[in-house]
Design an enzyme around this catalytic site. Structure first.
Site, short mmCIF file in Angstrom:
data_model
loop_
_atom_site.label_atom_id
_atom_site.label_comp_id
_atom_site.label_asym_id
_atom_site.label_seq_id
_atom_site.Cartn_x
_atom_site.Cartn_y
_atom_site.Cartn_z
N HIS A 4 0.88 -1.07 0.16
CA HIS A 4 -0.28 -0.03 -0.13
C HIS A 4 1.04 1.21 0.00
CE1 HIS A 4 0.54 -1.41 4.19
NE2 HIS A 4 0.63 -0.02 4.62
N HIS A 48 0.71 5.48 1.01
CA HIS A 48 0.07 6.24 1.99
C HIS A 48 0.34 7.75 1.14
CE1 HIS A 48 0.25 3.99 5.92
NE2 HIS A 48 1.41 3.51 5.31
#
Ligand code: AMP
Length: 139
Positions: free
Chosen positions: A102, A104
């Site tokens: 992922h 951010h």
């Protein structure tokens, strides 16, 4: 290490856990971080089961970065952010806590520090209003 599909982002992708989604296409998903370090903290993930940068398919990674670029522009607009920080952690020693790749996206402004990583749960009503602002900026 083999990918473990019991992680929370895999559950979100399967529809087994809720998320404040802001963007989705065939390859990637973006949603609000529930323990935001700053208002507007958004995450972008590939749909492909991928633990971190090291085991990412470059084509999938390229598509995911396209989504990061698109969503980052919307976050910048939605939060009138002078700056945008992109962070991505690989491995527990680097601070990774969810083992599905992922990115951010964090709105930044001079003089405003970000909160501790993955500490305080957001108010969900407020988080939904933030998600809606980003959806509207995405058009
Ligand atoms: P990292 O430490 O880089 O693996 O980041 C994981 C991020 O996921 C942290 O910022 C957490 O606040 C966030 N997070 C954990 N659970 C959820 C969830 N259910 N929905 C959205 N974000 C989450």
């Amino acid at each position: 290490m083999a990918y473990n599909d019991e992680n929370i982002f895999a559950k979100i992708l399967r529809g087994d856990a809720p998320a404040f989604k802001v963007y989705e296409d065939d390859y990637s998903l973006a949603f609000m971080d529930v323990m935001p370090q700053v208002e507007g903290h958004t995450l972008v993930i590939p749909k492909n089961p991928t633990e971190n940068l090291h085991d990412a398919d470059p084509v999938i990674l390229g598509h995911t970065m396209g989504t990061v670029q698109k969503v980052a522009a919307a976050v910048k607009q939605a939060f009138t952010a002078p700056g945008i920080m992109i962070a991505q952690l690989n491995g527990a020693p680097a601070g990774q806590t969810v083992f599905h790749l992922h990115f951010h996206i964090l709105p930044r402004a001079n003089g405003i520090d970000i909160a501790m990583h993955a500490r305080d749960m957001a108010d969900f009503t407020l988080l939904e209003t933030h998600a809606q602002r980003i959806r509207e900026a995405l058009g």
